[in-house]
Motif scaffolding. Structure first.
Motif, PDB file in Angstrom:
ATOM      1  N   LEU A  85     -27.243  65.704 140.431  1.00 43.89           N
ATOM      2  CA  LEU A  85     -27.751  65.619 139.065  1.00 43.89           C
ATOM      3  C   LEU A  85     -26.609  65.494 138.071  1.00 43.89           C
ATOM      4  O   LEU A  85     -26.720  64.776 137.065  1.00 43.89           O
ATOM      5  CB  LEU A  85     -28.606  66.845 138.754  1.00 43.89           C
ATOM      6  CG  LEU A  85     -29.923  66.958 139.524  1.00 43.89           C
ATOM      7  CD1 LEU A  85     -30.635  68.251 139.171  1.00 43.89           C
ATOM      8  CD2 LEU A  85     -30.833  65.770 139.232  1.00 43.89           C
ATOM      9  N   GLU A  86     -25.503  66.176 138.344  1.00 39.17           N
ATOM     10  CA  GLU A  86     -24.353  66.092 137.447  1.00 39.17           C
ATOM     11  C   GLU A  86     -23.767  64.680 137.455  1.00 39.17           C
ATOM     12  O   GLU A  86     -23.423  64.131 136.404  1.00 39.17           O
ATOM     13  CB  GLU A  86     -23.291  67.098 137.890  1.00 39.17           C
ATOM     14  CG  GLU A  86     -22.145  67.274 136.900  1.00 39.17           C
ATOM     15  CD  GLU A  86     -22.593  67.937 135.611  1.00 39.17           C
ATOM     16  OE1 GLU A  86     -21.937  67.698 134.581  1.00 39.17           O
ATOM     17  OE2 GLU A  86     -23.585  68.690 135.633  1.00 39.17           O
ATOM     18  N   GLN A  87     -23.670  64.075 138.659  1.00 39.67           N
ATOM     19  CA  GLN A  87     -23.171  62.705 138.741  1.00 39.67           C
ATOM     20  C   GLN A  87     -24.114  61.734 138.040  1.00 39.67           C
ATOM     21  O   GLN A  87     -23.672  60.804 137.362  1.00 39.67           O
ATOM     22  CB  GLN A  87     -22.997  62.310 140.204  1.00 39.67           C
ATOM     23  CG  GLN A  87     -21.886  63.071 140.918  1.00 39.67           C
ATOM     24  CD  GLN A  87     -21.805  62.730 142.391  1.00 39.67           C
ATOM     25  OE1 GLN A  87     -22.597  61.925 142.893  1.00 39.67           O
ATOM     26  NE2 GLN A  87     -20.868  63.331 143.095  1.00 39.67           N
ATOM     27  N   LEU A  88     -25.421  61.949 138.212  1.00 37.83           N
ATOM     28  CA  LEU A  88     -26.391  61.083 137.558  1.00 37.83           C
ATOM     29  C   LEU A  88     -26.310  61.216 136.044  1.00 37.83           C
ATOM     30  O   LEU A  88     -26.367  60.230 135.307  1.00 37.83           O
ATOM     31  CB  LEU A  88     -27.794  61.428 138.050  1.00 37.83           C
ATOM     32  CG  LEU A  88     -28.943  60.522 137.587  1.00 37.83           C
ATOM     33  CD1 LEU A  88     -28.682  59.083 138.000  1.00 37.83           C
ATOM     34  CD2 LEU A  88     -30.254  61.004 138.161  1.00 37.83           C
ATOM     35  N   ASP A  89     -26.157  62.442 135.580  1.00 35.61           N
ATOM     36  CA  ASP A  89     -26.024  62.673 134.141  1.00 35.61           C
ATOM     37  C   ASP A  89     -24.763  62.006 133.606  1.00 35.61           C
ATOM     38  O   ASP A  89     -24.770  61.400 132.528  1.00 35.61           O
ATOM     39  CB  ASP A  89     -26.003  64.182 133.881  1.00 35.61           C
ATOM     40  CG  ASP A  89     -25.980  64.502 132.396  1.00 35.61           C
ATOM     41  OD1 ASP A  89     -26.946  64.149 131.695  1.00 35.61           O
ATOM     42  OD2 ASP A  89     -25.005  65.104 131.926  1.00 35.61           O
ATOM     43  N   GLU A  90     -23.677  62.085 134.374  1.00 35.43           N
ATOM     44  CA  GLU A  90     -22.432  61.444 133.954  1.00 35.43           C
ATOM     45  C   GLU A  90     -22.579  59.928 133.933  1.00 35.43           C
ATOM     46  O   GLU A  90     -22.078  59.257 133.017  1.00 35.43           O
ATOM     47  CB  GLU A  90     -21.303  61.854 134.898  1.00 35.43           C
ATOM     48  CG  GLU A  90     -19.937  61.306 134.522  1.00 35.43           C
ATOM     49  CD  GLU A  90     -18.844  61.765 135.453  1.00 35.43           C
ATOM     50  OE1 GLU A  90     -17.692  61.325 135.299  1.00 35.43           O
ATOM     51  OE2 GLU A  90     -19.152  62.578 136.363  1.00 35.43           O
ATOM     52  N   ALA A  91     -23.287  59.376 134.939  1.00 36.83           N
ATOM     53  CA  ALA A  91     -23.496  57.927 134.975  1.00 36.83           C
ATOM     54  C   ALA A  91     -24.323  57.460 133.782  1.00 36.83           C
ATOM     55  O   ALA A  91     -24.036  56.417 133.184  1.00 36.83           O
ATOM     56  CB  ALA A  91     -24.182  57.528 136.278  1.00 36.83           C
ATOM     57  N   ILE A  92     -25.349  58.249 133.431  1.00 41.15           N
ATOM     58  CA  ILE A  92     -26.167  57.885 132.271  1.00 41.15           C
ATOM     59  C   ILE A  92     -25.328  57.932 130.999  1.00 41.15           C
ATOM     60  O   ILE A  92     -25.427  57.060 130.131  1.00 41.15           O
ATOM     61  CB  ILE A  92     -27.376  58.826 132.173  1.00 41.15           C
ATOM     62  CG1 ILE A  92     -28.358  58.538 133.319  1.00 41.15           C
ATOM     63  CG2 ILE A  92     -28.092  58.669 130.835  1.00 41.15           C
ATOM     64  CD1 ILE A  92     -29.548  59.463 133.354  1.00 41.15           C
TER      65      ILE A  92
ATOM     66  N   THR B  41     -23.145  54.862 130.921  1.00 40.11           N
ATOM     67  CA  THR B  41     -23.910  53.672 130.581  1.00 40.11           C
ATOM     68  C   THR B  41     -24.252  53.645 129.093  1.00 40.11           C
ATOM     69  O   THR B  41     -24.193  52.592 128.440  1.00 40.11           O
ATOM     70  CB  THR B  41     -25.202  53.618 131.415  1.00 40.11           C
ATOM     71  OG1 THR B  41     -24.868  53.690 132.789  1.00 40.11           O
ATOM     72  CG2 THR B  41     -25.964  52.334 131.146  1.00 40.11           C
ATOM     73  N   GLY B  42     -24.611  54.816 128.543  1.00 41.45           N
ATOM     74  CA  GLY B  42     -24.870  54.886 127.106  1.00 41.45           C
ATOM     75  C   GLY B  42     -23.639  54.519 126.293  1.00 41.45           C
ATOM     76  O   GLY B  42     -23.726  53.793 125.293  1.00 41.45           O
ATOM     77  N   SER B  43     -22.477  55.011 126.733  1.00 35.77           N
ATOM     78  CA  SER B  43     -21.237  54.658 126.028  1.00 35.77           C
ATOM     79  C   SER B  43     -20.951  53.169 126.150  1.00 35.77           C
ATOM     80  O   SER B  43     -20.474  52.538 125.197  1.00 35.77           O
ATOM     81  CB  SER B  43     -20.071  55.471 126.609  1.00 35.77           C
ATOM     82  OG  SER B  43     -20.296  56.864 126.456  1.00 35.77           O
ATOM     83  N   SER B  44     -21.248  52.594 127.329  1.00 34.63           N
ATOM     84  CA  SER B  44     -21.042  51.157 127.508  1.00 34.63           C
ATOM     85  C   SER B  44     -21.958  50.356 126.589  1.00 34.63           C
ATOM     86  O   SER B  44     -21.538  49.344 126.001  1.00 34.63           O
ATOM     87  CB  SER B  44     -21.299  50.778 128.968  1.00 34.63           C
ATOM     88  OG  SER B  44     -21.186  49.391 129.154  1.00 34.63           O
ATOM     89  N   GLN B  45     -23.209  50.804 126.465  1.00 34.31           N
ATOM     90  CA  GLN B  45     -24.131  50.103 125.561  1.00 34.31           C
ATOM     91  C   GLN B  45     -23.643  50.176 124.121  1.00 34.31           C
ATOM     92  O   GLN B  45     -23.674  49.170 123.393  1.00 34.31           O
ATOM     93  CB  GLN B  45     -25.525  50.712 125.679  1.00 34.31           C
ATOM     94  CG  GLN B  45     -26.214  50.420 126.990  1.00 34.31           C
ATOM     95  CD  GLN B  45     -27.541  51.119 127.099  1.00 34.31           C
ATOM     96  OE1 GLN B  45     -27.828  52.053 126.340  1.00 34.31           O
ATOM     97  NE2 GLN B  45     -28.372  50.705 128.040  1.00 34.31           N
ATOM     98  N   LEU B  46     -23.196  51.355 123.706  1.00 36.71           N
ATOM     99  CA  LEU B  46     -22.686  51.494 122.341  1.00 36.71           C
ATOM    100  C   LEU B  46     -21.452  50.624 122.142  1.00 36.71           C
ATOM    101  O   LEU B  46     -21.300  49.963 121.102  1.00 36.71           O
ATOM    102  CB  LEU B  46     -22.367  52.962 122.057  1.00 36.71           C
ATOM    103  CG  LEU B  46     -21.800  53.284 120.677  1.00 36.71           C
ATOM    104  CD1 LEU B  46     -22.772  52.850 119.593  1.00 36.71           C
ATOM    105  CD2 LEU B  46     -21.491  54.777 120.555  1.00 36.71           C
TER     106      LEU B  46
END
Length: 442
Positions: free
Chosen positions: A209-216, A219-224
């Motif tokens: 879950l921690e890795q998934l949260d980090e990946a999200i 991805t959010g930072s990449s979108q921004l």
């Protein structure tokens, strides 16, 4: 000769026999008494021992009973304590499972939000692509990491978690427990030393879950970052368009407001509500909308203005726009266009899309074609040897309209090219310079 006593006394034998019997009787009674006393002593001792044994056995039995009772109570207390521990562990496992499920639900919501944002980013890029607006390499949308779907994450947590399946019963241990170090046995060469402790299922779920949260988050930072790169690229494009269109000397804001909308588009108006206070992504997207609209209007204006060259290749200008010495009268005269020297028959192309309003021989212009463009702008192509379009025809930018010649008031093969706005002539070189600045972007 002396006779024995028995012979001397006639009752002597009887008396002797009686004495003997008396002595024997006494001896028998004495032994019998001793035997009886012995038996009595033994019986008394046996009775005492038996009594003592019985009493002692009762005491031992009482002690054994008390001990067994104490053990029973201790076992019952231990069982009660174990049940309390099991209930506590079950409650903790339930709480942990609830926490995992809540975490998974939160991640699922963030993933859904991320997908919505990605859809907006894709819509922005598709809009720019459809409008022909280029962005820099950094402005390309980056695809995020593959995420675990919510149902898959929930399934993984329910399988790997130590949380109970039911409300009060903990999950039973597996039938074949994994040996310590068995997972890493084939991972690398054998090493001496202590074998690391195995990772618990709960810890694996937490790490996943921690890795998934980090990946999200990444991805959010990449979108921004993508939106910010698009914003910077649009800012540069807007600056380039404004600088190029400023070369024409026209009121670009007025012309941009009057530009026509692209054809074959439509649909109901469904506005998108974006709250800039919701976060940096929304704020960037909100500020991006007017910039996209401004760049689109400027680009549409640039597409409608006559910014392309009427002749391909290098321009060989024999006479520019403005006052000059008339080649026939040798007196001062106003030259309303620019003359471009070229070989007879060289293709002449429309510098912008528009509608042909004149395609005929016209006095000093010779064979002339006039094309009307949006915003009151028109272009004229004169002295041509051939006219290849007809009045009322719609032409696109770069379309072939005629061929270079020397008809009309001309001293040799060349193209007389004019640009007008609302009937007033403008220097065509301004438009050509603007087109050179926008080369490759139109």
């Amino acid at each position: 000769m002396t006779l024995p006593d028995s012979a001397a006394h006639p009752r002597a034998p009887a008396l002797a026999v009686t004495g003997i019997l008396s002595r024997r009787s006494f001896a028998i009674r004495r032994s019998t008494a001793l035997l009886g006393l012995t038996l009595l002593g033994l019986t008394t001792a046996w009775s005492g021992a038996t009594t003592w044994y019985i009493l002692r056995k009762d005491d031992l039995a009482a002690r054994l009973i008390n001990r067994e009772t104490s053990r029973q109570y201790a076992y019952e207390d231990r069982i009660a304590a174990l049940r309390a521990d099991i209930d506590r562990l079950a409650s903790r496992a339930l709480l942990d499972q609830d926490g995992v499920e809540a975490r998974v639900g939160e991640i699922a919501m963030r993933q859904a939000e991320l997908e919505s944002k990605q859809a907006l980013v894709n819509a922005v890029t598709e809009t720019l692509k459809a409008s022909g607006i280029g962005v820099t390499q950094a402005g390309k949308t980056a695809s995020g990491p593959r995420l675990i779907k919510p149902e898959a994450a929930t399934r993984a947590s329910s399988v790997s978690s130590f949380a109970p399946i039911g409300p009060t019963r903990p999950t039973p241990a597996p039938d074949m427990p994994v040996l310590r170090g068995a997972e890493d046995r084939n991972a690398g060469p054998w090493q001496s030393g202590e074998v690391p402790e195995p990772v618990s299922p709960a810890q694996r779920v937490a790490e996943a879950l921690e890795q998934l949260d980090e990946a999200i988050g990444q991805t959010g930072s990449s979108q921004l970052g993508t939106l910010r790169n698009i914003d910077r690229s649009l800012g540069e494009t807007q600056k380039t368009l404004r600088a190029a269109l400023a070369e024409t000397g026209l009121d670009t804001d007025r012309l941009a407001a009057s530009t026509t909308i692209a054809k074959a588009v439509g649909g109901p108006f469904v506005p998108i509500k974006i709250d800039p206070a919701a976060g940096p992504f929304e704020a960037t997207l909100h500020s991006l909308q007017p910039r996209i609209a401004a760049v689109s209007r400027l680009r549409e204006l640039a597409l409608q203005l006559p910014l392309r060259r009427p002749l391909q290749g290098e321009i060989d200008m024999s006479s520019n726009y403005g006052y000059r010495v008339d080649p026939f009268t040798r007196g001062p005269a106003m030259h309303t266009g620019m003359d471009l020297r070229a070989e007879t028959g060289t293709p002449v192309r429309a510098t912008a899309a528009g509608k042909v309003v004149t395609a005929e021989y016209s006095g000093g212009y010779g064979n002339m074609v006039e094309i009307e463009h949006p915003g009151g702008i028109s272009t004229r192509y004169a002295h041509m040897s051939a006219i290849l379009v007809s009045a009322g025809q719609n032409v696109s930018a770069g379309a072939l309209v005629g061929r270079v010649g020397s008809t009309g008031r001309s001293t040799g093969p060349h193209l007389h090219y004019e640009t007008r706005i609302d009937g007033d002539t403008l220097d065509p070189i301004r438009f050509l310079r603007a087109g050179d600045k926008l080369a490759g972007q139109l």
